[in-house]
Design a protein around this motif. Structure first.
Motif, PDB file in Angstrom:
ATOM      1  N   TYR A 190       0.847  -1.187   0.000  1.00 49.81           N
ATOM      2  CA  TYR A 190       0.000   0.000   0.000  1.00 49.81           C
ATOM      3  C   TYR A 190       0.886   1.241   0.000  1.00 49.81           C
ATOM      4  O   TYR A 190       1.879   1.317   0.733  1.00 49.81           O
ATOM      5  N   ASP A 191       0.497   2.228  -0.810  1.00 54.57           N
ATOM      6  CA  ASP A 191       1.193   3.508  -0.781  1.00 54.57           C
ATOM      7  C   ASP A 191       0.890   4.258   0.518  1.00 54.57           C
ATOM      8  O   ASP A 191       1.775   4.903   1.095  1.00 54.57           O
ATOM      9  N   ASP A 192      -0.369   4.180   0.977  1.00 52.39           N
ATOM     10  CA  ASP A 192      -0.784   4.821   2.229  1.00 52.39           C
ATOM     11  C   ASP A 192      -1.704   3.860   2.971  1.00 52.39           C
ATOM     12  O   ASP A 192      -2.520   3.153   2.360  1.00 52.39           O
ATOM     13  N   PHE A 193      -1.566   3.865   4.295  1.00 53.20           N
ATOM     14  CA  PHE A 193      -2.386   2.948   5.101  1.00 53.20           C
ATOM     15  C   PHE A 193      -2.655   3.605   6.455  1.00 53.20           C
ATOM     16  O   PHE A 193      -1.722   4.020   7.149  1.00 53.20           O
ATOM     17  N   GLN A 194      -3.960   3.720   6.813  1.00 50.65           N
ATOM     18  CA  GLN A 194      -4.352   4.248   8.118  1.00 50.65           C
ATOM     19  C   GLN A 194      -5.345   3.289   8.765  1.00 50.65           C
ATOM     20  O   GLN A 194      -6.131   2.637   8.080  1.00 50.65           O
ATOM     21  N   GLY A 195      -5.289   3.219  10.067  1.00 48.62           N
ATOM     22  CA  GLY A 195      -6.242   2.370  10.776  1.00 48.62           C
ATOM     23  C   GLY A 195      -5.892   2.262  12.251  1.00 48.62           C
ATOM     24  O   GLY A 195      -4.813   2.671  12.691  1.00 48.62           O
ATOM     25  N   THR A 196      -6.830   1.720  13.027  1.00 46.50           N
ATOM     26  CA  THR A 196      -6.637   1.489  14.455  1.00 46.50           C
ATOM     27  C   THR A 196      -6.903   0.019  14.752  1.00 46.50           C
ATOM     28  O   THR A 196      -7.926  -0.531  14.317  1.00 46.50           O
ATOM     29  N   ILE A 197      -5.996  -0.604  15.475  1.00 51.74           N
ATOM     30  CA  ILE A 197      -6.112  -2.012  15.828  1.00 51.74           C
ATOM     31  C   ILE A 197      -6.219  -2.123  17.346  1.00 51.74           C
ATOM     32  O   ILE A 197      -5.351  -1.617  18.067  1.00 51.74           O
ATOM     33  N   HIS A 198      -7.275  -2.769  17.816  1.00 50.11           N
ATOM     34  CA  HIS A 198      -7.453  -3.026  19.236  1.00 50.11           C
ATOM     35  C   HIS A 198      -7.016  -4.459  19.527  1.00 50.11           C
ATOM     36  O   HIS A 198      -7.404  -5.386  18.793  1.00 50.11           O
ATOM     37  N   ILE A 199      -6.238  -4.653  20.565  1.00 53.82           N
ATOM     38  CA  ILE A 199      -5.686  -5.967  20.852  1.00 53.82           C
ATOM     39  C   ILE A 199      -5.952  -6.351  22.311  1.00 53.82           C
ATOM     40  O   ILE A 199      -6.029  -5.493  23.192  1.00 53.82           O
ATOM     41  N   ASP A 200      -6.134  -7.652  22.533  1.00 57.41           N
ATOM     42  CA  ASP A 200      -6.331  -8.203  23.874  1.00 57.41           C
ATOM     43  C   ASP A 200      -5.543  -9.501  23.973  1.00 57.41           C
ATOM     44  O   ASP A 200      -5.419 -10.236  22.976  1.00 57.41           O
ATOM     45  N   TRP A 201      -5.031  -9.765  25.157  1.00 60.50           N
ATOM     46  CA  TRP A 201      -4.334 -11.024  25.403  1.00 60.50           C
ATOM     47  C   TRP A 201      -4.479 -11.374  26.880  1.00 60.50           C
ATOM     48  O   TRP A 201      -4.907 -10.533  27.695  1.00 60.50           O
ATOM     49  N   ASP A 202      -4.113 -12.612  27.210  1.00 60.32           N
ATOM     50  CA  ASP A 202      -4.173 -13.040  28.605  1.00 60.32           C
ATOM     51  C   ASP A 202      -2.989 -12.436  29.351  1.00 60.32           C
ATOM     52  O   ASP A 202      -1.840 -12.739  29.071  1.00 60.32           O
ATOM     53  N   ALA A 203      -3.262 -11.535  30.294  1.00 60.62           N
ATOM     54  CA  ALA A 203      -2.217 -10.838  31.039  1.00 60.62           C
ATOM     55  C   ALA A 203      -1.546 -11.787  32.019  1.00 60.62           C
ATOM     56  O   ALA A 203      -2.138 -12.720  32.511  1.00 60.62           O
TER      57      ALA A 203
END
Length: 281
Positions: free
Chosen positions: A268-281
């Motif tokens: 991609y020439d340009d890429f925007q976005g938000t990623i929400h992540i969860d894991w076992d702490a």
């Protein structure tokens, strides 16, 4: 030890049965037992085959933790009307920092740094330069970082942190992180640069229980993991706490790899976005 009016001079050496060797030079004006009226300077050159000998000299300052290894330390300290400023140069080999209950441990073949310590009322401000950490052929170098210690809380700020050697170093330390975190680092193999990072730890005696990490990153690359794509050329911001977080991407010339789906990367020439992540702490 000598005295000329209110001026005091000290030169001496100390050798302990545990192999600690200390050379000291000091001078000052005023009463050293009244810090508000005293001004002076101190130089120490200390070395020991067992850092425990230095810990014995300092007393029980590291309750709950244990430090092993060989140490060479140079220290320059000055007092002026109750204000204290300390410069030190530290070089250690065969280092093992651990909790006395073995809850965690940090093993290193070598640790070296220059630091400046400033006492601010009930806290310490520590500036570290030229930090080097080595283990099993991995060398991580950090040009500069700032630590603020207030009681059991820690605030760390740094710039220009290279991710590849630091993540490789952490992934090679059994016991420094939870097994799941070590496996994640070994799989993702993070590369790139943390242009700015801030870490807040609520209690340094139990660092995994309460922390927050904020970081700006550039040219980030990670390998694919559990169906998540590998990426390269990522630029953005991340904020993490135990068990969750999010990543904001604002990248140019960005690529994603889905090795189980596509033979070629998606570019991609340009890429925007938000990623929400969860894991076992």
């Amino acid at each position: 030890l000598s005295r000329d009016g209110s001026r005091r001079l000290l030169a001496g050496s100390l050798a302990s049965s545990r192999g600690l060797m200390v050379t000291a030079l000091a001078e000052g004006i005023g009463n050293p037992f009244d810090p508000e009226s005293f001004a002076g300077q101190l130089y120490l050159d200390a070395g020991a085959g067992d850092v425990g000998a230095v810990a014995d000299l300092l007393g029980d300052r590291f309750s709950g933790s244990q430090l092993d290894g060989t140490v060479r330390l140079e220290l320059w300290s000055s007092w002026d009307g109750g204000e204290q400023d300390v410069l030190l140069r530290l070089d250690m080999n065969d280092v093992l920092l651990s909790r006395v209950d073995s809850a965690w441990q940090v093993p290193l073949e070598r640790l070296a740094l220059d630091a400046r310590l400033e006492r601010r009322q009930d806290s310490w401000a520590i500036t570290v330069a030229d930090l080097e950490m080595a283990r099993n052929g991995i060398l991580a170098q950090v040009p500069r970082l700032q630590l603020d210690l207030r009681g059991e809380t820690l605030n760390l700020r740094a710039q220009a942190l290279p991710m590849e050697p630091l993540s490789a170093l952490l992934a090679d330390m059994d016991g420094a992180l939870p097994p799941a975190a070590i496996e994640l680092l070994q799989t993702l193999k993070p590369r790139g640069l943390l242009s700015a990072v801030q870490l807040d730890v609520a209690d340094i005696t139990t660092p995994a229980s309460g922390w927050q990490l904020q970081a700006n990153f550039e040219e980030l690359a990670v390998d694919a993991w559990h169906g998540a794509p590998g990426v390269s050329g990522a630029r953005g911001y991340a904020e993490l706490v135990p068990g969750s977080g999010y990543v904001v991407l604002d990248s140019h010339q960005f690529s994603m790899a889905f090795p189980t789906v596509y033979e070629q990367t998606l570019d991609y020439d340009d890429f925007q976005g938000t990623i929400h992540i969860d894991w076992d702490a």
